[in-house]
Scaffold this motif. Sequence first.
Motif, short mmCIF file in Angstrom:
data_model
loop_
_atom_site.label_atom_id
_atom_site.label_comp_id
_atom_site.label_asym_id
_atom_site.label_seq_id
_atom_site.Cartn_x
_atom_site.Cartn_y
_atom_site.Cartn_z
N ARG A 32 -38.57 13.15 -59.90
CA ARG A 32 -38.20 14.55 -59.73
C ARG A 32 -37.06 14.74 -58.73
O ARG A 32 -36.11 15.48 -59.00
CB ARG A 32 -39.42 15.36 -59.29
CG ARG A 32 -39.12 16.84 -59.07
CD ARG A 32 -40.34 17.61 -58.61
NE ARG A 32 -40.01 18.98 -58.30
CZ ARG A 32 -40.87 19.86 -57.80
NH1 ARG A 32 -42.12 19.51 -57.56
NH2 ARG A 32 -40.48 21.11 -57.52
N CYS A 165 -41.16 19.45 -63.80
CA CYS A 165 -42.33 18.56 -63.81
C CYS A 165 -42.55 18.07 -62.38
O CYS A 165 -41.59 17.80 -61.65
CB CYS A 165 -42.08 17.37 -64.75
SG CYS A 165 -43.45 16.17 -64.79
N ASP A 174 -42.90 27.04 -69.13
CA ASP A 174 -44.35 27.08 -68.98
C ASP A 174 -44.91 28.25 -69.80
O ASP A 174 -44.74 29.41 -69.44
CB ASP A 174 -44.70 27.26 -67.50
CG ASP A 174 -46.21 27.24 -67.27
OD1 ASP A 174 -46.97 27.05 -68.25
OD2 ASP A 174 -46.62 27.42 -66.11
N ARG A 182 -48.13 21.98 -64.74
CA ARG A 182 -47.47 21.21 -63.69
C ARG A 182 -46.69 20.02 -64.22
O ARG A 182 -45.82 19.49 -63.53
CB ARG A 182 -48.50 20.70 -62.67
CG ARG A 182 -49.32 21.78 -62.01
CD ARG A 182 -50.26 21.17 -61.00
NE ARG A 182 -49.53 20.52 -59.90
CZ ARG A 182 -50.08 19.67 -59.05
NH1 ARG A 182 -51.36 19.33 -59.18
NH2 ARG A 182 -49.35 19.11 -58.09
N TRP A 183 -47.02 19.59 -65.43
CA TRP A 183 -46.43 18.36 -65.94
C TRP A 183 -45.65 18.62 -67.23
O TRP A 183 -46.00 19.49 -68.02
CB TRP A 183 -47.52 17.32 -66.22
CG TRP A 183 -48.58 17.30 -65.18
CD1 TRP A 183 -49.86 17.73 -65.30
CD2 TRP A 183 -48.45 16.83 -63.83
NE1 TRP A 183 -50.54 17.57 -64.12
CE2 TRP A 183 -49.70 17.02 -63.20
CE3 TRP A 183 -47.40 16.27 -63.10
CZ2 TRP A 183 -49.93 16.67 -61.88
CZ3 TRP A 183 -47.62 15.92 -61.79
CH2 TRP A 183 -48.87 16.10 -61.19
N CYS A 184 -44.62 17.84 -67.44
CA CYS A 184 -43.87 17.97 -68.70
C CYS A 184 -44.74 17.53 -69.87
O CYS A 184 -44.62 18.06 -70.98
CB CYS A 184 -42.59 17.15 -68.65
SG CYS A 184 -42.84 15.36 -68.45
N CYS A 189 -46.80 12.08 -67.71
CA CYS A 189 -46.80 12.35 -66.27
C CYS A 189 -48.15 12.86 -65.79
O CYS A 189 -48.61 12.49 -64.70
CB CYS A 189 -45.70 13.36 -65.94
SG CYS A 189 -44.03 12.68 -66.06
#
Length: 217
Positions: A32, A165, A174, A182-184, A189
């Motif tokens: 990130r 992400c 989102d 929270r994650w792609c 992930c």
Amino acid sequence: METIDAWQPITDLRIVGGNLALDFVNTRGGPRHGPVGTEWLSSYADFAAWAGRVGIRSAGVGAGRAAPSQSAPELAAFARIQACRDDMDEIFRALAEGSAPPAPALRRLQLAYVEALAHGRLSVGPAGMAWTWDEGSDLLAPLWPVVAAAVELLTHGPASSIKPCQACRFVFVDTSKNGSRRWCSMDDCGKSAKIARYLQRRSDTRSSRTSGTTRVP
């Protein structure tokens, strides 16, 4: 010096952005807040393969290894494509992190959009009137709908729902009901984060037990 992994096939790229422009930005991978670690677009051939993967170019476009050499027109087109991706990366990454997008990048995107509109046409479809794009023979043709998607996302949203992400450099829209994504990808992930938390808890538990049984002489 920034290290980028060897060529990666387009078929290995996760399409998780929820918007064509964000999927374009996500053709570079890595941590990130770290440097780019993986590059999926190393040539115009890669871009053409990606366009086929996301459905903005004929399905016949392959996803094989990039051509060893490019023609002068392909090199020029690919330089434009990379520059446009850089601008979108700056814009959408800033929005994902809660910052204002840089004005120069917005200006360049605006100019790209004006150029794209000159190659579009208003057509009647199942859902009503919509812009359509002729693939044609122009090497930049697959870029036009990407630019249009970027402007549509900025002007009609949901730009406020663009998030980064928590594990990698991918960005996404989102669409979760409570805005808590929270994650792609939970399969990638998200799973890695869960495993990391589990291992950390085990380590903390062992450390706690060890310290609890240690006696001071």
